[in-house]
Design an enzyme around this catalytic site. Structure first.
Site, PDB file in Angstrom:
ATOM      1  N   CYS A 173      -3.393   1.641   6.801  1.00 40.48           N
ATOM      2  CA  CYS A 173      -3.514   1.138   8.173  1.00 40.48           C
ATOM      3  C   CYS A 173      -4.102   2.166   9.120  1.00 40.48           C
ATOM      4  O   CYS A 173      -4.674   1.810  10.154  1.00 40.48           O
ATOM      5  CB  CYS A 173      -2.156   0.658   8.678  1.00 40.48           C
ATOM      6  SG  CYS A 173      -0.864   1.916   8.617  1.00 40.48           S
ATOM      7  N   GLY A 192       2.407  -5.496   7.651  1.00 36.81           N
ATOM      8  CA  GLY A 192       1.450  -6.318   6.913  1.00 36.81           C
ATOM      9  C   GLY A 192       0.289  -6.730   7.784  1.00 36.81           C
ATOM     10  O   GLY A 192      -0.070  -6.044   8.745  1.00 36.81           O
ATOM     11  N   GLY A 193      -0.299  -7.877   7.450  1.00 36.51           N
ATOM     12  CA  GLY A 193      -1.495  -8.332   8.128  1.00 36.51           C
ATOM     13  C   GLY A 193      -1.230  -9.032   9.443  1.00 36.51           C
ATOM     14  O   GLY A 193      -0.143  -9.556   9.695  1.00 36.51           O
ATOM     15  N   PHE A 194      -2.274  -9.069  10.292  1.00 36.12           N
ATOM     16  CA  PHE A 194      -2.165  -9.653  11.628  1.00 36.12           C
ATOM     17  C   PHE A 194      -1.791 -11.128  11.576  1.00 36.12           C
ATOM     18  O   PHE A 194      -0.902 -11.586  12.308  1.00 36.12           O
ATOM     19  CB  PHE A 194      -3.488  -9.468  12.384  1.00 36.12           C
ATOM     20  CG  PHE A 194      -3.542 -10.203  13.691  1.00 36.12           C
ATOM     21  CD1 PHE A 194      -2.908  -9.699  14.810  1.00 36.12           C
ATOM     22  CD2 PHE A 194      -4.208 -11.413  13.798  1.00 36.12           C
ATOM     23  CE1 PHE A 194      -2.939 -10.380  16.022  1.00 36.12           C
ATOM     24  CE2 PHE A 194      -4.256 -12.101  14.993  1.00 36.12           C
ATOM     25  CZ  PHE A 194      -3.614 -11.585  16.108  1.00 36.12           C
ATOM     26  N   GLU A 197       4.193  -3.705  12.397  1.00 37.80           N
ATOM     27  CA  GLU A 197       3.010  -2.856  12.301  1.00 37.80           C
ATOM     28  C   GLU A 197       1.987  -3.665  11.521  1.00 37.80           C
ATOM     29  O   GLU A 197       2.182  -3.965  10.346  1.00 37.80           O
ATOM     30  CB  GLU A 197       3.348  -1.536  11.600  1.00 37.80           C
ATOM     31  CG  GLU A 197       2.270  -0.476  11.767  1.00 37.80           C
ATOM     32  CD  GLU A 197       1.205  -0.579  10.700  1.00 37.80           C
ATOM     33  OE1 GLU A 197       0.108  -1.102  11.015  1.00 37.80           O
ATOM     34  OE2 GLU A 197       1.468  -0.165   9.573  1.00 37.80           O
ATOM     35  N   ASN A 228       0.796  -1.231   0.000  1.00 35.56           N
ATOM     36  CA  ASN A 228       0.000   0.000   0.000  1.00 35.56           C
ATOM     37  C   ASN A 228       0.829   1.282   0.000  1.00 35.56           C
ATOM     38  O   ASN A 228       0.369   2.311  -0.485  1.00 35.56           O
ATOM     39  CB  ASN A 228      -0.985  -0.005   1.178  1.00 35.56           C
ATOM     40  CG  ASN A 228      -0.302  -0.158   2.518  1.00 35.56           C
ATOM     41  OD1 ASN A 228       0.553  -1.015   2.699  1.00 35.56           O
ATOM     42  ND2 ASN A 228      -0.668   0.685   3.470  1.00 35.56           N
ATOM     43  N   THR A 282      -0.270 -12.937   9.285  1.00 38.10           N
ATOM     44  CA  THR A 282       1.114 -13.148   8.862  1.00 38.10           C
ATOM     45  C   THR A 282       2.082 -12.725   9.962  1.00 38.10           C
ATOM     46  O   THR A 282       3.072 -13.409  10.238  1.00 38.10           O
ATOM     47  CB  THR A 282       1.412 -12.367   7.574  1.00 38.10           C
ATOM     48  OG1 THR A 282       0.472 -12.749   6.568  1.00 38.10           O
ATOM     49  CG2 THR A 282       2.819 -12.648   7.079  1.00 38.10           C
ATOM     50  N   GLY A 283       1.789 -11.609  10.600  1.00 39.06           N
ATOM     51  CA  GLY A 283       2.650 -11.146  11.691  1.00 39.06           C
ATOM     52  C   GLY A 283       2.698 -12.126  12.842  1.00 39.06           C
ATOM     53  O   GLY A 283       3.764 -12.377  13.410  1.00 39.06           O
TER      54      GLY A 283
END
Length: 477
Positions: free
Chosen positions: A286, A232-234, A252, A156, A236-237
């Site tokens: 975000c 990135g996304g939750f 983040e 993004n 994946t994190g």
């Protein structure tokens, strides 16, 4: 309009290289091919780490003056080529050309900040005399680089979010390996091009392109990598955190950002701020405003004006200076958002405007009467959809704002300083923006959240603190 590029090489092991296997980069607006990038292998990722071991030694020996000079020279290169950079962002990603040009400016600011923070990263003297018998001791601490940083970046903000990892890593004397999003890898490669032109030793920075499931795991789990910086996304994190092992992690992971509008607010100002916060960058932000809690006394006026402003949004060709919103990054993302809206409507929500999809385009959408439990207010939408709720008190608004597993930033509109400080204290977020929406950031501030929104803080100075360790030095006289 930017013409297609035949192929784009990655920077690996100190060389610009290609591979037989490639990844096709497409313009999400019309699905045309923009370019191809190499599909790096596990072997490539391991080679990048071995090269980075040498790069870390080289980087650590660069003087502060050399680091600053290289970064400033890279900024000048970007300035000289800023329209090419902007056109690249707008072609491979979702941003309009206006938004892309703004991102290039922010990237230059981020890199300049990195150069300036390099001179300000120093330690402190330690009063060893605070302990009995320590009067004959003097000393201090200083920062030293962690060594190798692995950066995994999203689609993004394909240039500035890479700069937020690369700039601090170089400024603090580390080597860094960047794995950019496969949908938007070219912007990251262009940042590497600028630093290469500026004279950064090539082994200090590498940008490898490929599938995250293959090369990402190598970068995350390898013991030589001492810090993983992920945006990135939750889900994946969370997976990265479980498999990374004993190393530093900075993440983040997005949000579900609320805004609170009270009866003493400037309603039109709140409307304009929240409309921009909800629909800027196609909502793929975000910090984007996802939920708005409005006091009953001004609710109808706010909703009426908000819907009117949303309807004015010009959606279309992202290359046009007149366009305010282009397509989402991929048609499947627009379909995902369409399903979330349909689910909310099935549960009782009302569409006040929008709710229409055309390929990868999704119209600015405003929902009302969304019930608790609907995914569209529980999870991160990452699209141009906002839900508005009527509230009776600021206490109710804060309780509802906190009732999600995210906490990046929040906005509150009020002229009452006491209420503002109550919100500042009680909102479970990493940042509270008073009399503006959640969608506000300067690149120098500590940026990050709580709960599912991540671990640690970005922002140049704060990223550099994560990318270094403190070493104590003590002399016994």
């Amino acid at each position: 309009m930017m013409t297609a590029v035949k192929e784009t090489r990655m920077l690996l092991g100190g060389e610009w290289v290609n591979r037989k296997e490639t990844i096709t980069v497409r313009d999400p607006q019309d699905n045309t091919i923009f370019t191809t990038v190499p599909k790096a292998s596990v072997k490539d990722a391991l080679y990048a780490i071995e090269t980075a071991k040498e790069g870390a030694k080289i980087s650590a020996k660069l003087s502060v003056f050399e680091r600053m000079n290289i970064i400033h020279k890279a900024v000048q290169y970007i300035e000289d080529n800023k329209e090419r950079y902007a056109q690249t962002i707008a072609t491979e990603g979702s941003k309009t050309i206006t938004e892309a040009r703004a991102e290039v400016k922010r990237c230059m600011d981020t890199m300049r900040l990195s150069a300036e923070e390099a001179r300000r990263m120093h330690g402190e003297t330690i009063p060893f005399g605070q302990r009995e018998g320590g009067d004959n001791r003097i000393g201090y601490y200083y920062h030293f680089p962690v060594g190798i940083v692995a950066a995994i970046t999203p689609f993004n903000d394909p240039l500035n979010l890479v700069a937020h990892k690369v700039g601090p890593a170089i400024a603090s004397g580390n080597a860094i390996i960047v794995k950019p999003a496969s949908l938007t890898p070219v912007s990251a490669i262009l940042l590497a091009e600028a630093l290469d032109y500026a004279g950064l030793p090539r082994k200090v920075l590498q940008v490898i392109t490929g599938n995250g499931g293959e090369i990402g795991d190598v970068l995350v789990t390898h013991p030589a990598v001492r810090l993983v910086s992920f945006t990135g996304g939750f889900e994946t994190g969370e997976a990265i955190a479980k498999k990374a092992g004993l190393k530093k992690i900075s993440m983040e992971l997005g949000s579900n950002s609320p805004a609170i509008v009270l009866e003493d607010a400037d309603v039109m100002d709140a409307v304009q701020s929240c409309v921009a916060g909800a629909f800027g960058a196609v909502g793929q932000n975000c910090l984007g405003v996802q939920r708005i809690y409005v006091k009953e006394a001004v609710y109808h006026a706010f909703v009426e004006q908000f819907v009117a402003e949303a309807k004015k949004y010009i959606v279309g060709d992202k290359r046009s200076d007149e366009t305010m919103m282009g397509p989402l990054i991929h048609e499947k993302e627009a379909i995902r958002i369409e399903k979330l809206v349909d689910e909310a409507v099935a549960l009782g929500a009302t569409i006040l405007t929008g709710g229409e999809r055309d390929g990868a385009f999704y119209m600015p959408t405003v929902l009302e009467n969304v019930p608790r439990g609907a995914q569209i207010i529980e999870e991160e939408v990452f699209g141009p959809v906002v839900s508005i709720f009527k509230i009776d008190s600021v206490e109710e608004a804060i309780e509802l704002a906190n009732d999600v597993n995210y906490g990046l930033q929040a906005g509150i509109f009020t002229k009452n300083i006491d209420i503002a400080f109550k919100a500042i204290h009680d909102l479970e977020v990493g940042g509270v923006i008073v009399n503006d929406s959640s969608d506000y950031r300067v690149d120098a501030m500590p940026f990050g959240g709580v709960k599912g929104s991540g671990i640690g803080r970005e922002g140049v100075k704060f990223a550099m603190e994560d990318m270094t360790e403190k070493k104590v030095v003590q002399f016994k006289l």
